[in-house]
Enzyme design. Structure first.
Site, mmCIF file in Angstrom:
data_model
loop_
_atom_site.group_PDB
_atom_site.id
_atom_site.type_symbol
_atom_site.label_atom_id
_atom_site.label_comp_id
_atom_site.label_asym_id
_atom_site.label_seq_id
_atom_site.Cartn_x
_atom_site.Cartn_y
_atom_site.Cartn_z
ATOM 1 N N SER A 99 -3.589 -16.684 -4.906
ATOM 2 C CA SER A 99 -3.550 -17.953 -4.180
ATOM 3 C C SER A 99 -4.667 -18.837 -4.693
ATOM 4 C CB SER A 99 -3.726 -17.692 -2.674
ATOM 5 O OG SER A 99 -3.996 -18.899 -1.981
ATOM 6 N N TYR A 135 -8.314 -13.336 4.534
ATOM 7 C CA TYR A 135 -7.323 -13.834 3.572
ATOM 8 C C TYR A 135 -7.965 -14.240 2.249
ATOM 9 C CZ TYR A 135 -3.385 -16.283 1.526
ATOM 10 O OH TYR A 135 -2.392 -16.663 0.664
#
Length: 316
Positions: free
Chosen positions: A163, A175
């Site tokens: 990401s 995350y």
């Protein structure tokens, strides 16, 4: 001078375009194993590769997700239930894959499974909140890769979904931490496997509309983290800070790209091109904002993140 430079740059991109258009032969004989196929990128990629004629082995977390995927695809596609956080589930999936690919080996492994909740300011969270995300996004990916590597090493390649949050950490929680870990693991794996002719590619999407970016789930995660925070922490941040965070999360949905094919096309290219890229950055926000930001001096990145962001009630 500028004309010559422009010609050289144009020639470089023309040659790269021509090189990247070369497609691997005999795609219909190749097996690809994809994790996280219940929804989102994994689900679309499984359907996309099935239409392309590849033999897709789709791992889903739930039987409902597996049934829905089978209804949308040809008989070539097969599904298996997989919880990447459980080693016994990964080991069973490996044996299942081994039975199907036989001596041909596994052409492609796509580590796509991921979650984002709970994400919140770090000191609102517990160790278990971090562990929950790391178990899926990073440690689960490592476990799947290590167990399937003997099958992949015969002929194949690995595609790991990272990401832009693996380049720039915009918020607390597990995350961003997990995606930085995916970057590190993929880099070391790529160098190690290059000796055996195995290619490793990373997909670094911007913000796309999937279950990972679902505002309701992220907002609920913030509330859960807030409710478990100590009275001292709540006093430092204040209720207004929580409300502004939830407002920012809800507004995020409007800015998320809904065209998931931008990501799955990159995945497909990484699997089918004779010369895949090391990194793919689908989404204009990734290309024009987050990736350039990751190369800026730290103080500039901090200023950009702080600008317009909610501030704790008792901030200095």
């Amino acid at each position: 001078m500028w004309v010559y430079l422009a010609v050289l740059v144009g020639l470089y991109y023309l040659l790269r375009w021509q090189r990247e258009r070369q497609v691997v032969s005999h795609l219909r004989d190749k097996y690809v194993f994809i994790t996280g196929c219940d929804s989102g990128f994994g689900n679309l990629l499984a359907r996309q590769l099935d239409l392309r004629g590849l033999r897709v082995l789709a791992a889903c977390l739930t039987e409902q997700g597996a049934q829905q995927l089978r209804k949308q695809t040809s008989d070539r596609l097969e599904t298996v239930l997989l919880d990447v956080t459980k080693t016994e589930s990964v080991a069973a999936a490996k044996e299942w894959v081994k039975e199907r690919v036989g001596d041909r080996g596994l052409w492609g492994l796509v580590n796509n499974a991921g979650i984002s909740v709970i994400s919140a300011p770090n000191e609102w969270l517990t160790k278990q909140d971090f562990v929950k995300i790391l178990d899926v996004n990073l440690l689960g990916m490592v476990d799947v890769t290590l167990q399937l590597l003997p099958l992949v090493r015969k002929t194949g390649r690995v595609v790991n979904v990272s990401s832009v949050m693996g380049r720039v950490s915009l918020f607390g929680g597990g995350y961003c931490l997990s995606k930085y870990g995916v970057e590190a693991f993929s880099d070391s794996l790529r160098r190690e496997l290059s000796y055996f002719g195995v290619k490793v590619a990373m997909i670094e999407p911007g913000f796309f509309k999937t279950n990972v970016t679902k505002p309701e789930a992220i907002s609920q995660g913030y509330k859960t983290a807030w409710n478990q925070a100590s009275p001292e922490i709540k006093d430092l941040y204040g209720d207004t800070f929580l409300a502004l965070c939830e407002k920012a999360v809800c507004s995020m949905e409007t800015s998320c790209n809904q065209d998931l094919s931008l990501v799955t096309d990159c995945m497909e290219h990484a699997l089918t091109s004779c010369h895949p890229r090391t990194r793919y950055s689908p989404g204009w926000d990734a290309k024009l904002f987050y990736l350039p930001m990751s190369y800026l001096p730290t103080f500039l990145v901090d200023l950009m993140i702080y600008y317009g962001a909610p501030r704790p009630a008792k901030a200095l």
